[in-house]
Design an enzyme around this catalytic site. Structure first.
Site, PDB file in Angstrom:
ATOM      1  N   THR B  52       0.839  -1.200   0.000  1.00  0.00           N
ATOM      2  CA  THR B  52       0.000   0.000   0.000  1.00  0.00           C
ATOM      3  C   THR B  52       0.879   1.258   0.000  1.00  0.00           C
ATOM      4  O   THR B  52       0.625   2.205  -0.741  1.00  0.00           O
ATOM      5  CB  THR B  52      -0.945  -0.002   1.218  1.00  0.00           C
ATOM      6  OG1 THR B  52      -1.686  -1.212   1.202  1.00  0.00           O
ATOM      7  CG2 THR B  52      -1.911   1.158   1.179  1.00  0.00           C
ATOM      8  N   HIS B 129     -10.450   0.013   4.413  1.00  0.00           N
ATOM      9  CA  HIS B 129      -9.286   0.107   3.534  1.00  0.00           C
ATOM     10  C   HIS B 129      -9.817   0.542   2.163  1.00  0.00           C
ATOM     11  O   HIS B 129      -9.827  -0.230   1.223  1.00  0.00           O
ATOM     12  CB  HIS B 129      -8.603  -1.265   3.460  1.00  0.00           C
ATOM     13  CG  HIS B 129      -7.219  -1.233   2.869  1.00  0.00           C
ATOM     14  ND1 HIS B 129      -6.616  -0.079   2.445  1.00  0.00           N
ATOM     15  CD2 HIS B 129      -6.330  -2.228   2.640  1.00  0.00           C
ATOM     16  CE1 HIS B 129      -5.419  -0.362   1.973  1.00  0.00           C
ATOM     17  NE2 HIS B 129      -5.218  -1.658   2.082  1.00  0.00           N
TER      18      HIS B 129
END
Lengths: 138, 305
Positions: B52, B129
């Site tokens: 990420t 998320h």
């Protein structure tokens, strides 16, 4: 059992039987120096049994907090021995610093002086969730 | 000023716009190479996440911007006991936008309430998320050409898998979507997700423990890892981690047009032998994540190519 009528103050009526002490603590009534009566298990035509709190003084009560704990209660304001106002608190959309989030993974467990805020997500089921982690209030 | 904390803060129309921008970036990358010149992205990662963080950083570099930040709490003032609120107030002085990952659920929301610049939630514990969901959505759109009328299988840890909950929330808004929820009993989708999203929205779903039986029905198969860090009890993790392993044999019954997604990292839930199958979309999905993050950064910074 006789409890004197009050002249200037508040009567919190229709409290779910057994719930009076929780409201007593929430409103911090032990700190008052006036007469306060908590009457438990009073016969009620509507509820079977109920609790009542009589406070012989006017004070600001947190209607949101009361609405969260027991939305069915009635708050009667008494002036000069007369009933002048009657309130039925609604289930509030948001409650702040009334309950704490129990989720050990929630940011409220570590962040300094963060307000404990819960929002109403299901009015019918009376579900509140933490605005940070969305854990359901217990 | 706007932040992105939860995927549902974006309307269907806004998601379409982001997808349109991402597709334009894919087709005309040169057009965007200076779009964020002079802008800085702060990546505040209080919990390690290679993919990420690198995806956010690559996104910002490809837009011509710069990146600063840290990749674990130990190298930040959090290790000295600084609050999230104070950290982001300070970082707001140095950066134009923040991407944050934090192990505590709700930390990015707190950050967005205190920061003077937009905050993007890069994952908060087992909670949200949203940029992973954006990557998932672009992948579904590019692989299948549509969002409507798809049968989406979700397999593995549906209890703690935050990407699964967000994807269900996002995909439930499209017509004719059906979910097939494949998990061991212990890792079933939580009741509140079923009640608040699926039942409330009248979305069709089926729960099963048998992946092979439902395989032929699926248009999309979203595999997940059983995440060790979400368990308080090691024994339970060990018992459940190998519940489903996708192999070429199991895929024999699948449609030729199936798309296999996985938020990555994988441990062993997809056999490496599946990687060469054209239906394996998970590495393309990781690339799509970068494009969607680019589109999101542009949107939140209110800049265009």
């Amino acid at each position: 059992m006789n409890i004197d009528a009050i002249r200037n103050g508040i009567v919190i009526d229709h409290i779910r039987a057994g719930g009076g002490m929780e409201i007593y603590r929430l409103l911090n009534l032990e700190a008052l120096d006036c007469s306060v009566a908590l009457i438990k298990n009073v016969q009620s035509a509507k509820m079977g049994r109920k609790d009542i709190i009589k406070i012989d003084r006017t004070l600001d009560v947190d209607l949101d907090a009361l609405g969260y704990i027991d939305p069915d209660i009635t708050i009667n304001l008494i002036r000069d021995g007369e009933l002048i106002e009657k309130h039925h608190p609604e289930l509030p959309d948001r409650i702040t610093n009334i309950i704490r989030c129990k989720n050990p993974r929630c940011i409220t467990t570590t962040e300094q002086e963060l307000k404990q805020v819960f929002k109403l997500t299901d009015r019918k089921e009376r579900v509140y969730r933490c605005i940070y982690c969305e854990a359901r209030a217990k | 000023m706007r932040s992105l904390i939860d995927i549902l803060e974006l309307t269907v129309g806004e998601i379409d716009e982001l997808i349109e921008t991402a597709c334009d970036i894919i087709e005309h990358p040169a057009k965007y190479k200076d779009a964020c010149r002079g802008k800085k992205l702060a990546t505040l990662f209080f919990e390690p996440s290679t993919r990420t963080r690198l995806s956010f950083e690559a996104a910002m570099y490809e837009l011509g911007g710069n990146v600063l930040g840290f990749s674990e709490a130990q190298s930040s003032s959090a290790s000295k006991g600084e609050s999230v609120a104070d950290t982001v107030k300070v970082v707001s002085c140095y950066a134009d936008i923040i991407a944050m990952r934090h192990p505590k659920e709700g930390a990015p929301l707190v950050a967005s309430m205190k920061a003077d610049v937009p905050v993007i939630n890069g994952g908060d514990g087992g909670h949200n998320h949203p940029t992973q969901t954006l990557a998932d959505l672009l992948t579904i759109r590019r692989e299948k050409g549509r969002f409507e009328n798809l049968v989406i299988g979700l397999c593995g840890d549906l209890k703690f898998g935050r990407t699964v909950h967000s994807l269900i929330a996002a995909m439930s808004r499209y017509e004719g979507v059906k979910f097939v929820l494949i998990s061991p009993e212990e890792l079933k989708l939580p009741g509140y997700v079923k009640r608040d999203i699926l039942k409330k929205g009248g979305v069709e779903y089926l729960e099963t423990t048998d992946l092979e039986r439902v395989m032929p029905e699926l248009d999309v198969l979203y595999m997940t890892r059983v995440q060790k860090e979400r368990f308080f009890n090691e024994e339970e993790y060990v018992r459940l981690k190998d519940s489903y392993v996708l192999t070429p044999e199991k895929l024999r019954a699948a449609q030729e047009t199936l798309s296999i997604l996985h938020p990555l990292p994988r441990v062993n839930e997809i056999s490496v032998a599946v990687d060469d199958d054209p239906r394996a979309s998970y590495f393309r999905q990781a690339l799509n994540g970068k494009y969607m993050r680019m589109a999101l950064i542009l949107k939140l910074l209110e800049v265009s190519a």
